[in-house]
Design an enzyme around this catalytic site. Structure first.
Site, short mmCIF file in Angstrom:
data_model
loop_
_atom_site.label_atom_id
_atom_site.label_comp_id
_atom_site.label_asym_id
_atom_site.label_seq_id
_atom_site.Cartn_x
_atom_site.Cartn_y
_atom_site.Cartn_z
N SER A 158 56.13 61.42 64.77
CA SER A 158 56.27 61.52 65.71
C SER A 158 55.76 60.06 66.56
O SER A 158 56.22 59.39 67.67
CB SER A 158 56.22 63.15 66.50
OG SER A 158 54.83 63.33 65.94
N HIS B 292 50.41 63.15 71.91
CA HIS B 292 50.99 62.43 71.63
C HIS B 292 51.15 60.84 72.17
O HIS B 292 50.44 60.60 73.48
CB HIS B 292 52.82 62.30 71.43
CG HIS B 292 53.05 63.21 70.60
ND1 HIS B 292 52.81 64.93 70.22
CD2 HIS B 292 53.53 63.27 68.80
CE1 HIS B 292 53.07 64.80 69.19
NE2 HIS B 292 53.27 64.30 68.07
#
Length: 335
Positions: free
Chosen positions: A90, A317
């Site tokens: 990711s 993230h």
């Protein structure tokens, strides 16, 4: 302590517990693309229809909310026309940063460094990055139509980037959920003084050191597998950023101040294990750790989102600025 102070403290603790729950749920969603032999092998090549704007210097990269693109012709140079395959998890897929691309459930977007590189420098991109990918998914399918990532490689592949390892054995998610629950699951300051994240069974030694050693060995093996399938390719292994500050915590990150030194060091050891594995296999290494100094979750200019993102991203993230900085690092290694 007055009644109002008690009420404020309880509300504060409840908010922190909610943030931990949100973070855990987000990680669970990203893990929805878990390993599954039933994955179909559809076309996973990225289609570049929206060339990115020029990659800026990392120190003047876009703010956390940046993620737009503009019509820019690819730069003429040694990278133009090369066949480029992007492999990774990711942090390489960049969920939430741009427009969705790739298989459903991988949360890959055109805001990731692979798309930025390809659009700006004219590489012919096949992007198979997928959220929750582990080293196993180089040779084993993930769910939701994500075939083994190495299937994208051919003898004609010229450039490969590899950005994974943090999901192997659940190390990154273990850091966030274990330290987060210990830090704020019971209201933060009210937890027992001897209840430390470093003492959690998940991080017991010498098992943790052996786990990191296995990660190094897997990265070395991964690079060698890539080289077998793409013998002429230049391989760049992308490390991991500084997510956790060494000190000075913040509301964006559900880790208690007392646990920050341990969590920061584990973050560093994760990146170091990946880089050691890459160098053992003679791959190029993008030193993301150094590049992200001063841009952790709690920094004034964060390149990594907190539990509640302040721009296009998903919790814990990368923002667009991080993806641009990694693209710059890779270009510097290849040119």
């Amino acid at each position: 302590m007055g009644v109002q102070s008690v009420r404020r403290g309880r509300r504060h603790g409840a908010r922190r517990r909610a943030l931990v729950a949100v973070t855990a749920a987000s990680l669970a969603v990203l893990a929805g693309c878990s390993s599954d032999d039933s994955g179909d092998s559809g076309d996973s090549s990225a289609s570049i229809e929206r060339p990115s704007s020029s990659l800026s210097d990392a120190s003047s990269a876009a703010s956390p909310s940046a993620g737009g693109s503009s019509s820019t012709e690819p730069v003429d140079g040694p990278l133009k026309g090369l066949r480029y395959v992007a492999l990774g998890d990711s942090y390489s897929a960049a969920p939430g940063v741009g427009q969705p691309t790739g298989p459903d459930g991988c949360f890959q977007t055109d805001g990731n460094y692979a798309h930025l590189l390809a659009a700006r420098y004219g590489l012919r991109l096949t992007d198979v990055t997928c959220s929750s990918a582990t080293s196993e998914n180089l040779t084993k399918a993930q769910a939701l139509n994500a075939p083994p990532q190495l299937d994208a490689l051919t003898a004609d592949t010229d450039v490969v980037t590899l950005g994974m390892g943090g999901n192997d054995e659940g190390l990154f998610s273990g850091l966030v959920t274990t330290c987060g629950r210990l830090g704020f699951g019971g209201g933060g300051a009210s937890r027992p003084a001897n209840q430390r994240c470093a003492d959690a069974p998940r991080f017991a030694e010498p098992a943790l050191t052996r786990e990191l050693q296995r990660l190094t060995q897997r990265i070395t093996a991964d690079v060698r597998l890539i080289r077998e399938r793409a013998p002429k390719a230049r391989i760049v292994v992308v490390g991991y950023p500084q997510v956790v500050p060494a000190s000075g915590g913040c509301e964006r990150l559900p880790i208690a101040a007392a646990d920050l030194p341990f969590a920061h060091d584990l973050n560093r050891r994760l990146d170091a294990a990946v880089r050691r594995g890459a160098r053992a296999a003679d791959a190029l290494v993008a030193d993301v750790w150094t590049a992200t100094r001063g841009h952790d979750v709690c920094a004034a200019d964060p390149w990594i989102a907190g539990v509640v993102p302040e721009g296009p991203a998903v919790p814990l993230h990368p923002y667009a600025a991080y993806e641009q900085a990694v693209a710059d690092l890779v270009v510097d290694l290849l040119t």
